[in-house]
Design an enzyme around this catalytic site. Structure first.
Site, PDB file in Angstrom:
ATOM      1  N   ASP A 487       0.802  -1.227   0.000  1.00 30.08           N
ATOM      2  CA  ASP A 487       0.000   0.000   0.000  1.00 30.08           C
ATOM      3  C   ASP A 487       0.826   1.264   0.000  1.00 30.08           C
ATOM      4  OD1 ASP A 487      -2.616  -0.994   0.194  1.00 30.08           O
ATOM      5  OD2 ASP A 487      -2.365  -1.376   2.328  1.00 30.08           O
TER       6      ASP A 487
HETATM    7  C1  BGC Z   1      -0.247   1.473   6.446  1.00 31.46           C
HETATM    8  C2  BGC Z   1      -0.181   0.267   5.607  1.00 31.46           C
HETATM    9  C3  BGC Z   1      -1.568  -0.079   5.252  1.00 31.46           C
HETATM   10  C4  BGC Z   1      -2.279   1.086   4.598  1.00 31.46           C
HETATM   11  C5  BGC Z   1      -3.719   0.734   4.331  1.00 31.46           C
HETATM   12  C6  BGC Z   1      -0.940   2.562   5.705  1.00 31.46           C
HETATM   13  O1  BGC Z   1      -0.959   3.690   6.473  1.00 31.46           O
HETATM   14  O2  BGC Z   1       1.045   1.845   6.783  1.00 31.46           O
HETATM   15  O3  BGC Z   1       0.463  -0.775   6.245  1.00 31.46           O
HETATM   16  O4  BGC Z   1      -1.561  -1.141   4.375  1.00 31.46           O
HETATM   17  O5  BGC Z   1      -2.232   2.201   5.397  1.00 31.46           O
HETATM   18  O6  BGC Z   1      -4.314   1.626   3.468  1.00 31.46           O
HETATM   19  O1  IFM Z   2      -1.239  -5.483   1.389  1.00 34.29           O
HETATM   20  C1  IFM Z   2      -1.465  -4.611   2.455  1.00 34.29           C
HETATM   21  C2  IFM Z   2      -2.749  -5.000   3.096  1.00 34.29           C
HETATM   22  O2  IFM Z   2      -3.824  -4.909   2.197  1.00 34.29           O
HETATM   23  C3  IFM Z   2      -3.042  -4.151   4.295  1.00 34.29           C
HETATM   24  N1  IFM Z   2      -1.946  -4.159   5.197  1.00 34.29           N
HETATM   25  C4  IFM Z   2      -0.664  -3.846   4.650  1.00 34.29           C
HETATM   26  C5  IFM Z   2      -0.320  -4.642   3.416  1.00 34.29           C
HETATM   27  C6  IFM Z   2       0.992  -4.143   2.816  1.00 34.29           C
HETATM   28  O3  IFM Z   2       0.969  -2.772   2.559  1.00 34.29           O
END
Ligand code: BGC
Ligand code: IFM
Length: 816
Positions: A487
């Site tokens: 993400d």
């Molecule tokens: C987090 C990620 C997460 C994402 C979800 C981010 O702020 O660091 O780990 O997957 O938000 O949208």
């Molecule tokens: O792949 C994502 C997941 O969808 C939500 N937690 C963090 C992951 C890696 O960014």
């Protein structure tokens, strides 16, 4: 250092001191009514949707960290001494304490000055209520005059609004107390539908429903005025903070025990009655009184608890293994499977790290969760697939996340995570391999839940693959969009004027940045879809998908290979990411895993080489970090990944979700010792001894363990709701132990550590039961030479599906 122990026989984790490094939690509920409960009775409950139907209030990120819950208070009415039998919130010294987290129940027992209390919390199957059964025992040799107080703080249903909209919410709260039952009926005026109730099995000495009256002005939950003085105020909330508390007096002779049952529940009026002329603002108790009366009876509770046990016995019975390794056995047989079921129920919505208001179901997340629970509850996996697919758009794109109650995308998170659609193919493929139920492919599924837009599920799969094909970048690799699985890799956050940050929502998802990860995932998904197309006798289409996979493999080898590992991506400007050319972020774990899973590099040694690079550059004793070197400063062209300090989360944390991809890849290249070694590094049970460092629960996976660049290397965060659960389950059961459902049947093809002499397993599969024995000479790292199925030798490693109800004996023989 440990804070408890596993009781594998009871399928419980037993916490023996209340001050765990972090709250160690568990989940109540299996269907519609859910609760989170910590080892000190903290947490909250909700009906179906943690955001929109929150029953009880919980304030996250509090001090102490975990405050607010299902609290009881005991008071010695002779001395005035009072305490919490779950330690929180009074934190009075307890002479004994034990919390047993089991499968959908928690039992907290303690003793102080000769008074023992044991409370069992659970949600009965098929009910929208939770039971607290408390047994209080006087272990003194004199009589005890005691008061027992219950307490919950009601949430005014919409948890986000409840936490922010005080100008309104301090006026809307309403309760009603009838025959000792406390009804929380905020919102009932306007909708006449849902309400909560809180009931007690004993005659009441009093009650409270207004928080400030119960606690007293300027007091907290550790010192409620009602408890301190030994008498409830019989307060009736008008606005402010409705709560529920019962006051029960207990006179216990020496050695005497008393059982008190509390029931907290959610009720809805039948639909027709919601629209009756309101007339009275009194809640409709007609339907709910019999339910309350039933669940306040000890025999109903005992029976309900036994049924819950039988439910879990049945679900977990679908796969049980006996291996030479205790950490493997208890994770596979109990905790990892249980965590997979919790991710099925919660997706990413409610944990102690997910507030229940931020996210609901995830398109990407829920499809991956499926991989871990499809063998446990195939019929519900079917429903879930249709549910997820129904949120897909005609373009093949998907809401990244949606609310379970409304099925609408939440937080304006629409399309643009370009990996999302492909996960649907992988989820459906896992379902087909498990069940053989091809009929799902013809099930009508709408686009974006629009009535009339239904097409067969199979068409959704086509569009998923087409979505990638429609979005290829300058190198022929898939466009990454806002981000892919990672993400935080936001490569379209470009700066129009070099040096000046510039970022808008549009350009985050537009732009030309490309992902090697999605390329690997595409190869995997296109091959899976080809196999599905063949089952539908669409041979031409299957050939096209295979050709597309092959073409993408070529593109990966041409533009995605960096010499000793797979590159990660190309940024908006066409610069490689995850390459030796970069000063930081030279190698990322995700493409090494996903490209090998897609089969890229398996024939020409590149896969093995990529895995050696992972071992050399990314592996630590606590697991494999996401990338190296960590980003030491913020970089607009990379986005959120570089906003994390080195060693945390996506910036070189041990992002546990990715580790099983490498375990699988190691198994694919035949390295059983390597695969199992990685498995053990992050196996929470194997980390129990270092609980003071790991800090999260030793019975479930956490999303992240701080990486080697972090000051707290080895410290876990974000336990429970993570794709780590499903993928580790897949890695250990399907690839290391090698019991792998395929379209043609159940493959038994383990890749074991050299020292093992085999293992045994019982696996339910398509209605039959397979009793599997794997025999292997110690010291050999060979593969299965042949199978003996019900006494007959079978070449290869696939056991064809047997008739439902049959018990099939399978012996897999590894030669030296
Ligand atoms: C987090 C990620 C997460 C994402 C979800 C981010 O702020 O660091 O780990 O997957 O938000 O949208
Ligand atoms: O792949 C994502 C997941 O969808 C939500 N937690 C963090 C992951 C890696 O960014």
């Amino acid at each position: 250092m440990r804070y408890g122990k596993f009781d594998d026989e009871q399928r419980e984790y037993v916490i023996d001191r209340p001050d765990t490094p972090l709250p160690w939690i568990n989940y109540l509920g299996t269907d519609e009514y859910f609760g989170i409960v910590s080892n000190t009775a903290g947490g909250y409950s909700f009906y179906r949707d943690a955001k929109l139907r929150r029953l009880t209030r919980y304030r996250y990120n509090n001090a102490p960290f975990d405050i607010g819950g299902r609290y009881l208070y005991l008071r010695d009415d002779a001395s005035g001494d009072f305490w919490s039998p779950s330690w929180q919130p009074t934190r009075s010294t307890l002479d004994e304490y034990e919390c047993r987290h089991g499968l959908s129940y928690t039992r907290i027992a303690s003793a102080r000055s000769g008074i023992r209390a044991e409370t069992l919390y659970f949600v009965p199957l098929g009910e929208t209520l939770e039971v607290w059964r408390t047994k209080v025992t006087n272990e003194r040799d004199t009589a005890a005059e005691l008061s027992l107080f219950s307490s919950v703080e009601f949430c005014l249903w919409d948890a986000q609004d409840d936490a922010t909209n005080f100008q309104r919410n301090f006026n809307t709260g309403q309760v009603e107390v009838v025959d000792g039952v406390i009804y929380h009926k905020t919102e009932y005026r306007e909708r006449r539908d849902h309400f909560a109730y809180f009931a007690c099995s004993e005659p009441l000495a009093g009650f409270d429903t207004q928080r400030e009256t119960f606690l007293g002005a300027y007091r907290g939950w550790d010192q409620p005025a009602a408890v301190e003085r030994g008498a409830a105020f019989d307060s009736v909330a008008n606005g402010w903070q409705p709560m529920g508390s019962h006051h029960v007096k207990l006179s216990l002779a020496p050695g005497e025990s008393r059982e008190v049952i509390f029931v907290l529940g959610y009720a809805e009026n039948p639909r027709a009655e919601k629209f009756d002329p309101p007339g009275s603002q009194t809640v409709n108790k007609r339907y709910v009184r019999p339910v309350i009366e039933r669940w306040l009876r000890p025999e109903t509770v005992a029976e309900g608890f036994a049924k819950l046990g039988a439910y879990w016995e049945r679900l977990l019975g679908n796969l049980q293994v006996t291996t030479p390794d205790a950490d493997t056995d208890r994770m596979v047989n109990i905790w990892n499977a249980y965590q997979c079921m919790v991710t099925f129920n919660m997706s990413r919505s409610a944990s102690f790290y997910e507030s229940g208001i931020g996210r609901g179901m995830g398109f990407r997340d829920s499809n991956q969760d499926l991989l871990g629970f499809v063998h446990i509850i195939p019929e519900r996996a079917r429903e879930r697939i249709l549910d997820i697919a129904g949120t897909q758009k005609e373009t093949g794109g998907a809401y990244h996340q949606y609310q379970p109650l409304t099925k609408r995308g939440n937080n304006d998170i629409g399309e643009g995570f370009n990996d999302d659609p492909l996960w649907l193919v992988l989820g459906v493929s896992a379902y087909l391999k498990e069940t053989g139920d091809l009929s799902i492919l013809d099930a009508p599924v709408p686009f974006d839940n629009a009535p009339g837009s239904e097409v067969p599920l199979y068409e959704h799969l086509r569009r998923s693959v087409q979505y990638t094909q429609d979005r290829l970048g300058p190198h022929g690799l898939p466009l990454i969009g806002r981000a892919d699985w990672n993400d935080c890799l936001n490569l379209n956050c470009f700066s129009e004027t070099p040096g000046e940050p510039f970022q808008t929502t549009e350009n985050v998802s537009g732009g030309s940045a490309e992902s090697v990860f999605i390329a690997g995932q595409f190869v995997l998904a296109a091959k899976e879809l080809a196999a599905i197309a063949e089952l539908r006798a669409l041979d031409g289409e299957a050939a096209e998908y295979r050709a597309a996979a092959e073409k993408m493999t070529g593109v990966i080898l041409e533009h995605g290979w960096d010499g000793a590992w797979f590159r990660r991506a190309y940024d908006f400007h066409g610069n490689p990411i995850g390459s030796g050319e970069n000063d930081e972020g030279q190698i990322f774990v995700e493409p090494q895993g996903m490209c090998v899973l897609g089969g890229v590099g398996l024939d020409d040694g590149l896969a093995a080489q990529a895995l050696r690079s992972v071992a050399d550059r990314l592996a630590t004793p606590h697991g494999i970090v996401l990338q190296q070197p960590a980003y030491t400063s913020y970089r607009i062209e990379l986005g959120e990944i570089s906003s994390y300090p080195p060693g945390y989360k996506e910036n070189a944390g041990i992002f546990c979700h990715t580790n099983p991809w490498i375990m699988i890849a190691e198994a694919m290249v035949g390295n059983g010792d390597g695969a199992f070694d990685y498995y053990k590094r992050i196996n929470p049970s194997a980390r129990e001894e270092i609980s003071e460092l790991h800090r999260c629960e030793p019975y479930v996976y956490a999303q992240m363990i701080a990486g080697k660049d972090a000051a707290t290397h080895g410290e876990a965060k974000n336990s429970w709701l993570t794709g780590t659960a499903a993928w580790n389950f897949v890695a250990i059961t399907q690839w290391i132990l090698g019991i792998r459902p395929e379209l043609a049947g159940l493959r038994v093809d383990p890749v074991l550590p050299g020292s093992w002499e085999g293992f045994r397993a019982t696996r339910a599969y398509r209605g039959a039961t397979y009793e599997i024995t794997v025999r292997k000479p110690a010291g050999s790292s060979g593969r299965v030479a042949y199978l003996i199925v019900d006494g007959e030798r079978v070449d290869g490693t696939v056991v064809p599906p047997a008739a439902a109800g049959k018990v099939v004996q399978v012996e897999a023989v590894v030669e030296g």
